[in-house]
Write an enzyme that holds these catalytic residues in place. Structure first.
Site, PDB file in Angstrom:
ATOM      1  CE  LYS A   4     -61.288 -14.160  16.264  1.00 48.97           C
ATOM      2  NZ  LYS A   4     -60.531 -14.461  17.502  1.00 48.97           N
ATOM      3  CG  ASN A   5     -58.695 -11.243  17.775  1.00 55.31           C
ATOM      4  OD1 ASN A   5     -59.621 -11.998  18.137  1.00 55.31           O
ATOM      5  ND2 ASN A   5     -57.631 -11.679  17.119  1.00 55.31           N
TER       6      ASN A   5
ATOM      7  CG  ASP B 242     -58.704 -20.815  16.694  1.00 55.47           C
ATOM      8  OD1 ASP B 242     -59.722 -21.489  16.462  1.00 55.47           O
ATOM      9  OD2 ASP B 242     -58.519 -19.671  16.262  1.00 55.47           O
TER      10      ASP B 242
ATOM     11  NE  ARG C 180     -55.673 -17.267  24.987  1.00 52.95           N
ATOM     12  CZ  ARG C 180     -54.900 -17.933  25.833  1.00 52.95           C
ATOM     13  NH1 ARG C 180     -55.243 -19.130  26.249  1.00 52.95           N
ATOM     14  NH2 ARG C 180     -53.784 -17.405  26.268  1.00 52.95           N
TER      15      ARG C 180
HETATM   16  N1  EPU Z   1     -48.492 -16.502  26.267  1.00 51.95           N
HETATM   17  C1  EPU Z   1     -47.954 -17.081  27.389  1.00 51.95           C
HETATM   18  N2  EPU Z   1     -48.494 -16.741  28.609  1.00 51.95           N
HETATM   19  C2  EPU Z   1     -49.523 -15.877  28.740  1.00 51.95           C
HETATM   20  C3  EPU Z   1     -50.074 -15.294  27.574  1.00 51.95           C
HETATM   21  C4  EPU Z   1     -49.535 -15.623  26.344  1.00 51.95           C
HETATM   22  O1  EPU Z   1     -47.022 -17.874  27.317  1.00 51.95           O
HETATM   23  O2  EPU Z   1     -49.960 -15.613  29.878  1.00 51.95           O
HETATM   24  C5  EPU Z   1     -47.951 -16.873  24.933  1.00 51.95           C
HETATM   25  C6  EPU Z   1     -48.990 -17.655  24.125  1.00 51.95           C
HETATM   26  O3  EPU Z   1     -48.985 -19.017  24.462  1.00 51.95           O
HETATM   27  C7  EPU Z   1     -48.557 -17.379  22.725  1.00 51.95           C
HETATM   28  C8  EPU Z   1     -48.049 -15.953  22.777  1.00 51.95           C
HETATM   29  O4  EPU Z   1     -47.748 -15.710  24.166  1.00 51.95           O
HETATM   30  O5  EPU Z   1     -47.507 -18.232  22.375  1.00 51.95           O
HETATM   31  C9  EPU Z   1     -49.011 -14.915  22.250  1.00 51.95           C
HETATM   32  O6  EPU Z   1     -50.181 -14.915  23.018  1.00 51.95           O
HETATM   33  P1  EPU Z   1     -51.095 -13.612  23.214  1.00 51.95           P
HETATM   34  O7  EPU Z   1     -51.447 -13.552  24.663  1.00 51.95           O
HETATM   35  O8  EPU Z   1     -50.444 -12.429  22.609  1.00 51.95           O
HETATM   36  O9  EPU Z   1     -52.363 -13.987  22.353  1.00 51.95           O
HETATM   37  P2  EPU Z   1     -53.873 -14.100  22.812  1.00 51.95           P
HETATM   38  O10 EPU Z   1     -54.285 -12.879  23.546  1.00 51.95           O
HETATM   39  O11 EPU Z   1     -54.131 -15.407  23.432  1.00 51.95           O
HETATM   40  C10 EPU Z   1     -54.736 -12.922  20.661  1.00 51.95           C
HETATM   41  C11 EPU Z   1     -55.733 -13.232  19.586  1.00 51.95           C
HETATM   42  C12 EPU Z   1     -55.194 -14.308  18.651  1.00 51.95           C
HETATM   43  C13 EPU Z   1     -53.868 -13.838  18.078  1.00 51.95           C
HETATM   44  C14 EPU Z   1     -52.899 -13.466  19.211  1.00 51.95           C
HETATM   45  C15 EPU Z   1     -51.580 -12.913  18.732  1.00 51.95           C
HETATM   46  C16 EPU Z   1     -57.817 -12.832  20.693  1.00 51.95           C
HETATM   47  C17 EPU Z   1     -59.096 -13.361  21.222  1.00 51.95           C
HETATM   48  N3  EPU Z   1     -56.969 -13.705  20.181  1.00 51.95           N
HETATM   49  O12 EPU Z   1     -54.578 -14.130  21.401  1.00 51.95           O
HETATM   50  O13 EPU Z   1     -56.138 -14.403  17.585  1.00 51.95           O
HETATM   51  O14 EPU Z   1     -53.317 -14.861  17.294  1.00 51.95           O
HETATM   52  O15 EPU Z   1     -53.509 -12.490  20.078  1.00 51.95           O
HETATM   53  O16 EPU Z   1     -51.780 -11.780  17.956  1.00 51.95           O
HETATM   54  O17 EPU Z   1     -57.596 -11.632  20.708  1.00 51.95           O
HETATM   55  C18 EPU Z   1     -57.467 -15.395  15.930  1.00 51.95           C
HETATM   56  O18 EPU Z   1     -58.098 -14.334  15.901  1.00 51.95           O
HETATM   57  O19 EPU Z   1     -57.638 -16.311  15.088  1.00 51.95           O
HETATM   58  C19 EPU Z   1     -56.487 -15.584  17.007  1.00 51.95           C
HETATM   59  C20 EPU Z   1     -55.977 -16.751  17.328  1.00 51.95           C
END
Ligand code: EPU
Length: 436
Positions: free
Chosen positions: A30-31, A131, A107
């Protein structure tokens, strides 16, 4: 499949199962696929994404991309493959306005910001949904794009961004954010000049995106490391491609967790051990035996799992998305395990549900202390999000009696036929449609 047609009322009934045996084939991640779909905004032509999972988030991303001007067709995977093929045609007629009601549901909608700003010089989109793990800010995405010359109006609901032509910049992330790394890379590949991203995320899904962008003609160095150097090119020089989506390491780990909790031996075909290194090492510490081959991994359960302490970290550390599975496994392991969440402080909402099955878990800040019990006992529970929902399904198979898991639509967002796959391993599991 679409969320509207579904599923909202469906439940999964998982009954005591085991030992499990046989083979499960894991589809693409998915990601990864959601970001690969967003990347097709960058260049005109016809794309084919193979090994794509059949999940609701893909449908939502397809609706979003259709709304901005792409044409998307789903094809069943040919014999011998799993998942589906996604055909995407970009004719160049793109309107960079994403309907709020769609962007609000996932997201990954935020991943449209980089390519649309890079390609069209503007973007109008809702703040991303997905989520609920507590606050999920996008400040790093916006700061990076601002360093490249974009300006944003951010309201309580949405973002309006503008840029004439983005300029390469030096960007140092405070934290290796997955989404921010992807967004900046997708903007930088069509910006003017060189962008250097330091402390970039390096998850296998980011490597997959960079590899596809390279095939399209983008110039990216340092792929798989924490420093990415991107030299922008004119988008008209890029070409459309066919690309196979990388295997989903979290779905793969879910089937490992199932065999670990139910007993038996299962071959998880197409799982890439290299992408799961730290997780497999911790699973080994819990007593699971692995046989690694180029075709996947074979997992054999111990008589009883052993408790471990584990902390979630950005890749190559143990991913936060594995955590609900780990907590479920620890709930029946010998001893006490401490799980520390370092990414999302609010990602323990499912503990209350696991406790309904008899799990003995105490939360203290971002730590969960899990004291293993001999047996879980089936009960009605509710999936609070994608990964927690899958963990409850797996826990339900290990519990005595039957466990009904509600709010299955969360699981459908990220799991491609989890019920069919577990049933094929001998698990006693069905899906039921509840009628009003
Ligand atoms: N964060 C910030 N500011 C930002 C971006 C992120 O503070 O501008 C913080 C977030 O709040 C969080 C941390 O950094 O505490 C990690 O966020 P990240 O940006 O790495 O995650 P994401 O891109 O929002 C993706 C996956 C998530 C997965 C995370 C970490 C997707 C669509 N989602 O989220 O997947 O948990 O990376 O590996 O790619 C899931 O698949 O169930 C899922 C939640």
């Amino acid at each position: 499949m679409s969320e509207g047609s579904n599923t909202v009322g469906d439940i999964i009934v998982a009954s005591h199962s085991g030992p499990l045996a046989g083979e499960v084939i894991v589809p693409g991640a998915k990601n990864s696929v959601l970001k690969l779909m967003a990347a097709t905004l960058l260049a005109d032509g016809r794309y084919l994404l193979t090994n794509a999972p059949v999940i609701v988030d893909v449908d939502i991303m397809a609706d979003l991309l259709t709304a901005v001007g792409l044409r998307i067709t789903f094809h069943p995977a040919p014999a011998g493959e799993v998942g589906q093929h996604i055909e995407i045609v970009n004719s160049g007629a793109i309107t960079p306005v994403a309907p709020f009601e769609l962007a609000d549901r996932i997201r990954a909608s935020v991943n449209l910001v980089g390519p649309l700003l890079g390609r069209c010089g503007e973007i109008d989109i809702a703040l991303p949904g997905g989520d609920d793990f507590g606050g999920r800010p996008i400040d790093m995405h916006l700061r990076g794009l601002e360093a490249m010359g974009a300006t944003f109006d951010v309201t309580a609901d949405g973002i309006i961004g503008r840029a004439s032509r983005l300029q390469g910049a030096d960007i140092d992330f405070d934290f290796p954010s997955v989404g921010a790394t992807e967004n900046i890379v997708m903007a930088a590949v069509v910006a003017s000049g060189v962008t250097t991203i330091r402390n970039a995320a390096r998850e296998p899904e980011i490597v997959d995106l960079c590899n596809m962008l390279r095939k399209m003609g983008c110039r990216i160095e340092g792929i798989g490391t924490s420093t990415l150097i991107v030299t922008g090119v004119e988008h008209a020089t890029l070409q459309s491609v066919t690309h196979e989506v990388v295997t989903d390491r979290v779905q793969a780990a879910t089937y490992v967790a199932a065999v670990a909790m139910c007993g038996g031996t299962v071959h998880v075909a197409r799982a890439v051990a290299e992408h799961m290194g730290m997780m497999l090492s911790r699973f080994t510490d819990m007593g699971i035996a692995f046989d690694i081959s180029p075709d996947g991994i074979t997992a054999t359960a111990p008589d009883r799992l052993t408790a471990i302490n584990v902390a979630t970290l950005p890749y190559p550390g143990v991913a936060t998305d594995y955590k609900p599975l780990i907590v479920a496994m620890l709930s029946v392991a010998q001893g006490v395990g401490i799980v520390t969440e370092n990414l999302y402080p609010g990602r323990f909402r499912y503990v209350e549900e696991l406790s309904k099955l008899g799990a003995d878990i105490t939360i203290d800040g971002h730590h969960a202390s899990v004291r293993g019990v001999e047996h879980l006992v089936g009960a009605p529970v509710v999936a609070p999000d994608i990964r927690a929902g899958a963990a409850l399904v797996v826990a339900g198979l290990a519990a005595s009696g039957s466990t009904e898991i509600g709010d299955v639509f969360h699981i459908d967002r990220g799991y491609d036929d989890i019920v069919g796959r577990l049933a094929s391993l001998g698990a006693s599991i069905t899906r039921k449609r509840l009628t009003a």
